[in-house]
Write a protein that holds these residues in place. Structure first.
Motif, PDB file in Angstrom:
ATOM      1  N   UNK A  76      -5.080  -6.810 -27.389  1.00 38.12           N
ATOM      2  CA  UNK A  76      -5.137  -5.470 -27.956  1.00 38.12           C
ATOM      3  C   UNK A  76      -4.984  -5.464 -29.471  1.00 38.12           C
ATOM      4  N   UNK A  77      -4.027  -6.192 -30.013  1.00 34.87           N
ATOM      5  CA  UNK A  77      -3.837  -6.159 -31.459  1.00 34.87           C
ATOM      6  C   UNK A  77      -3.415  -4.769 -31.895  1.00 34.87           C
ATOM      7  N   UNK A  78      -4.111  -4.238 -32.899  1.00 35.92           N
ATOM      8  CA  UNK A  78      -3.796  -2.894 -33.395  1.00 35.92           C
ATOM      9  C   UNK A  78      -4.271  -1.842 -32.403  1.00 35.92           C
ATOM     10  N   UNK A  79      -3.492  -0.778 -32.275  1.00 38.93           N
ATOM     11  CA  UNK A  79      -3.865   0.324 -31.388  1.00 38.93           C
ATOM     12  C   UNK A  79      -4.035   1.600 -32.208  1.00 38.93           C
ATOM     13  N   UNK A  80      -4.777   2.532 -31.656  1.00 41.18           N
ATOM     14  CA  UNK A  80      -4.980   3.824 -32.316  1.00 41.18           C
ATOM     15  C   UNK A  80      -3.648   4.559 -32.386  1.00 41.18           C
ATOM     16  N   UNK A  81      -3.332   5.102 -33.558  1.00 41.81           N
ATOM     17  CA  UNK A  81      -2.064   5.802 -33.705  1.00 41.81           C
ATOM     18  C   UNK A  81      -2.146   7.218 -33.125  1.00 41.81           C
ATOM     19  N   UNK A  82      -0.991   7.837 -32.962  1.00 39.05           N
ATOM     20  CA  UNK A  82      -0.920   9.154 -32.330  1.00 39.05           C
ATOM     21  C   UNK A  82      -1.560  10.249 -33.188  1.00 39.05           C
ATOM     22  N   UNK A  83      -1.564  10.088 -34.527  1.00 39.72           N
ATOM     23  CA  UNK A  83      -2.259  11.053 -35.383  1.00 39.72           C
ATOM     24  C   UNK A  83      -3.751  11.045 -35.055  1.00 39.72           C
ATOM     25  N   UNK A  84      -4.308   9.852 -34.882  1.00 35.43           N
ATOM     26  CA  UNK A  84      -5.719   9.734 -34.545  1.00 35.43           C
ATOM     27  C   UNK A  84      -5.984  10.394 -33.187  1.00 35.43           C
ATOM     28  N   UNK A 114      -4.608   3.932 -22.173  1.00 39.44           N
ATOM     29  CA  UNK A 114      -3.914   5.220 -22.309  1.00 39.44           C
ATOM     30  C   UNK A 114      -3.897   5.580 -23.797  1.00 39.44           C
ATOM     31  N   UNK A 115      -3.315   6.722 -24.110  1.00 37.26           N
ATOM     32  CA  UNK A 115      -3.221   7.128 -25.522  1.00 37.26           C
ATOM     33  C   UNK A 115      -2.298   6.204 -26.310  1.00 37.26           C
ATOM     34  N   UNK A 116      -1.461   5.447 -25.629  1.00 38.24           N
ATOM     35  CA  UNK A 116      -0.487   4.584 -26.303  1.00 38.24           C
ATOM     36  C   UNK A 116      -0.982   3.159 -26.555  1.00 38.24           C
ATOM     37  N   UNK A 117      -2.059   2.742 -25.888  1.00 38.53           N
ATOM     38  CA  UNK A 117      -2.455   1.337 -26.012  1.00 38.53           C
ATOM     39  C   UNK A 117      -3.949   1.117 -26.252  1.00 38.53           C
ATOM     40  N   UNK A 118      -4.645   2.101 -26.799  1.00 33.68           N
ATOM     41  CA  UNK A 118      -6.085   1.936 -26.998  1.00 33.68           C
ATOM     42  C   UNK A 118      -6.350   1.108 -28.261  1.00 33.68           C
ATOM     43  N   UNK A 119      -7.078  -0.021 -28.121  1.00 29.44           N
ATOM     44  CA  UNK A 119      -7.311  -0.893 -29.281  1.00 29.44           C
ATOM     45  C   UNK A 119      -8.241  -0.260 -30.321  1.00 29.44           C
ATOM     46  N   UNK A 120      -7.912  -0.463 -31.589  1.00 30.31           N
ATOM     47  CA  UNK A 120      -8.689   0.144 -32.667  1.00 30.31           C
ATOM     48  C   UNK A 120     -10.140  -0.343 -32.692  1.00 30.31           C
ATOM     49  N   UNK A 121     -10.365  -1.601 -32.309  1.00 30.32           N
ATOM     50  CA  UNK A 121     -11.721  -2.134 -32.381  1.00 30.32           C
ATOM     51  C   UNK A 121     -12.669  -1.498 -31.356  1.00 30.32           C
ATOM     52  N   UNK A 122     -12.135  -0.684 -30.444  1.00 28.67           N
ATOM     53  CA  UNK A 122     -12.982  -0.012 -29.454  1.00 28.67           C
ATOM     54  C   UNK A 122     -13.067   1.504 -29.689  1.00 28.67           C
ATOM     55  N   UNK A 123     -12.621   1.948 -30.863  1.00 28.63           N
ATOM     56  CA  UNK A 123     -12.616   3.384 -31.170  1.00 28.63           C
ATOM     57  C   UNK A 123     -14.024   3.977 -31.102  1.00 28.63           C
ATOM     58  N   UNK A 124     -15.008   3.293 -31.667  1.00 32.48           N
ATOM     59  CA  UNK A 124     -16.379   3.818 -31.663  1.00 32.48           C
ATOM     60  C   UNK A 124     -16.906   3.962 -30.240  1.00 32.48           C
TER      61      UNK A 124
END
Length: 156
Positions: A76-84, A114-124
């Motif tokens: 996972x590495x970095x995850x999407x933050x709650x603001x995002x 979930x909203x707590x563990x979504x990896x940033x590299x899959x945001x798109x």
């Protein structure tokens, strides 16, 4: 996990230990992929090692996932933050109405997060999945533009 689109070459899978492995009929490609997956090598590396093109790899991996013979190993590495996440829910709600939060949760679940563990590299990938729920073209375009802007701002 949907492997039918996108770049799968960086995904990592590992075999699932099952007692009923002998009950499955596997073609040669599926068997060679299953034997080569170790939870460390990417599908791109396995394809190269097995001499398969990515279309054949996609087909074999999709079948193995459907049979539950392999599972994704997410680094996972970095995850999407709650603001995002809050911005995402807000933007989708503006585009489709009050069910925006439920649709975001469904999209995350469909992708296995979930909203707590979504990896940033899959945001798109998440944005594209959710945008499919927006019926009006202009709203869909506006949603995507706003989300791409915040992805860039946050460095995802």
């Amino acid at each position: 996990m949907d492997l039918s689109s996108g770049d799968i070459s960086t995904l990592v899978f590992k075999p699932v230990v099952r007692d009923d492995l002998g009950n499955f009929s596997l073609d040669g490609h599926m068997l060679s992929v299953l034997m080569a997956l170790n939870g460390k090598r990417t599908l791109g590396q396995v394809a190269q090692q097995a001499g398969l093109n990515m279309a054949t790899m996609r087909d074999a991996a999709s079948k193995l996932v459907a049979l539950k013979l392999i599972e994704s190993v997410e680094s996972i590495g970095r995850v999407l933050d709650q603001d995002f996440m809050q911005f995402l829910i807000s933007e989708l709600s503006l585009a489709i109405g009050p069910l925006g939060e439920v649709i975001v949760e469904d999209g995350l679940e469909e992708l296995g997060f979930t909203t707590k563990n979504f990896p940033t590299h899959r945001a798109a990938e998440l944005i594209n999945l959710l945008a499919q729920e927006i019926q009006r073209d202009e709203k869909r375009t506006e949603f995507k533009q706003n989300m791409v802007k915040i992805i860039r701002e946050k460095g995802y």
